[in-house]
Design a protein around this motif. Structure first.
Motif, PDB file in Angstrom:
ATOM      1  N   GLU A   8     -22.859  27.423 -30.045  1.00 20.06           N
ATOM      2  CA  GLU A   8     -23.197  28.738 -29.040  1.00 20.06           C
ATOM      3  C   GLU A   8     -24.019  27.958 -27.895  1.00 20.06           C
ATOM      4  O   GLU A   8     -23.603  28.469 -26.715  1.00 20.06           O
ATOM      5  CB  GLU A   8     -24.336  29.658 -29.862  1.00 20.06           C
ATOM      6  N   LEU A  11     -21.297  26.703 -25.584  1.00 14.85           N
ATOM      7  CA  LEU A  11     -20.498  27.564 -24.986  1.00 14.85           C
ATOM      8  C   LEU A  11     -21.334  28.314 -23.770  1.00 14.85           C
ATOM      9  O   LEU A  11     -20.720  28.196 -22.599  1.00 14.85           O
ATOM     10  CB  LEU A  11     -20.200  28.440 -25.701  1.00 14.85           C
ATOM     11  N   GLU A  12     -22.378  28.280 -23.982  1.00 20.24           N
ATOM     12  CA  GLU A  12     -23.094  28.757 -22.938  1.00 20.24           C
ATOM     13  C   GLU A  12     -23.334  27.824 -21.661  1.00 20.24           C
ATOM     14  O   GLU A  12     -23.267  28.197 -20.497  1.00 20.24           O
ATOM     15  CB  GLU A  12     -24.743  29.036 -23.542  1.00 20.24           C
ATOM     16  N   ARG A  13     -23.468  26.600 -21.903  1.00 17.15           N
ATOM     17  CA  ARG A  13     -23.588  25.671 -20.846  1.00 17.15           C
ATOM     18  C   ARG A  13     -22.485  25.535 -20.096  1.00 17.15           C
ATOM     19  O   ARG A  13     -22.276  25.608 -19.170  1.00 17.15           O
ATOM     20  CB  ARG A  13     -23.936  24.165 -21.568  1.00 17.15           C
ATOM     21  N   LEU A  14     -21.249  25.776 -20.794  1.00 14.75           N
ATOM     22  CA  LEU A  14     -19.931  25.797 -20.464  1.00 14.75           C
ATOM     23  C   LEU A  14     -19.573  26.763 -19.422  1.00 14.75           C
ATOM     24  O   LEU A  14     -19.165  26.691 -18.202  1.00 14.75           O
ATOM     25  CB  LEU A  14     -18.788  25.563 -21.646  1.00 14.75           C
ATOM     26  N   GLU A  15     -20.085  27.781 -19.802  1.00 16.27           N
ATOM     27  CA  GLU A  15     -20.051  29.246 -18.918  1.00 16.27           C
ATOM     28  C   GLU A  15     -20.858  28.961 -17.485  1.00 16.27           C
ATOM     29  O   GLU A  15     -20.378  29.073 -16.631  1.00 16.27           O
ATOM     30  CB  GLU A  15     -20.654  30.393 -19.464  1.00 16.27           C
ATOM     31  N   LYS A  16     -22.180  28.340 -17.481  1.00 16.07           N
ATOM     32  CA  LYS A  16     -22.772  28.058 -16.397  1.00 16.07           C
ATOM     33  C   LYS A  16     -22.196  26.825 -15.563  1.00 16.07           C
ATOM     34  O   LYS A  16     -22.035  27.067 -14.347  1.00 16.07           O
ATOM     35  CB  LYS A  16     -24.180  27.639 -16.921  1.00 16.07           C
ATOM     36  N   VAL A  18     -18.789  26.395 -15.509  1.00 18.18           N
ATOM     37  CA  VAL A  18     -17.718  26.973 -14.750  1.00 18.18           C
ATOM     38  C   VAL A  18     -18.202  27.918 -13.577  1.00 18.18           C
ATOM     39  O   VAL A  18     -17.672  27.777 -12.375  1.00 18.18           O
ATOM     40  CB  VAL A  18     -16.889  27.861 -15.601  1.00 18.18           C
ATOM     41  N   SER A  19     -19.200  28.624 -13.803  1.00 21.25           N
ATOM     42  CA  SER A  19     -19.825  29.371 -12.734  1.00 21.25           C
ATOM     43  C   SER A  19     -20.265  28.782 -11.711  1.00 21.25           C
ATOM     44  O   SER A  19     -19.918  29.201 -10.409  1.00 21.25           O
ATOM     45  CB  SER A  19     -20.987  30.408 -13.295  1.00 21.25           C
ATOM     46  N   GLU A  22     -17.247  27.529  -9.604  1.00 20.33           N
ATOM     47  CA  GLU A  22     -16.575  28.327  -9.010  1.00 20.33           C
ATOM     48  C   GLU A  22     -17.517  29.263  -7.683  1.00 20.33           C
ATOM     49  O   GLU A  22     -16.884  29.469  -6.669  1.00 20.33           O
ATOM     50  CB  GLU A  22     -16.315  29.603  -9.889  1.00 20.33           C
TER      51      GLU A  22
END
Length: 70
Positions: A8, A11-16, A18-19, A22
Motif C-alpha cells: 500500500e 503504491l502511494e509513493r508511486l502515485e506521488k 507520477v504526480s 507530470e
C-alpha cells in the motif's frame, strides 16, 4: 538502511512520483532519480502481487476455499 516496504505504501509513493513528474517538471537529474525509484517500486509491487496470486491459488486448490463460501 532501507525501510521496510509494504504494498500500500509503495503504491502511494508511486502515485506521488507520477504526480511530481507530470506536474512539477523536475530537472533531468531529479526526473531520473524519480524514475529509478518508481521502477524499483513497480518491481516490488509486481513481485508482491505474484506472491499473493500464488498463495490464493494454493488456498483455492487445497479445498480451504470452503471457509469463504456461504
Amino acid at each position: 538502511m532501507k525501510k521496510q516496504l509494504n504494498f500500500e505504501k509503495s503504491l502511494e509513493r508511486l502515485e506521488k512520483i507520477v504526480s511530481e513528474m507530470e506536474n512539477a517538471a523536475p530537472d533531468l537529474d531529479k526526473a531520473l532519480a524519480l524514475f529509478a525509484e518508481g521502477a524499483e517500486l513497480v518491481k516490488f509491487c509486481s513481485a508482491k502481487l505474484n506472491e499473493t496470486k500464488k498463495k490464493i491459488e494454493i488456498i483455492t486448490s487445497s479445498g480451504k476455499i470452503e471457509l469463504f463460501k456461504e
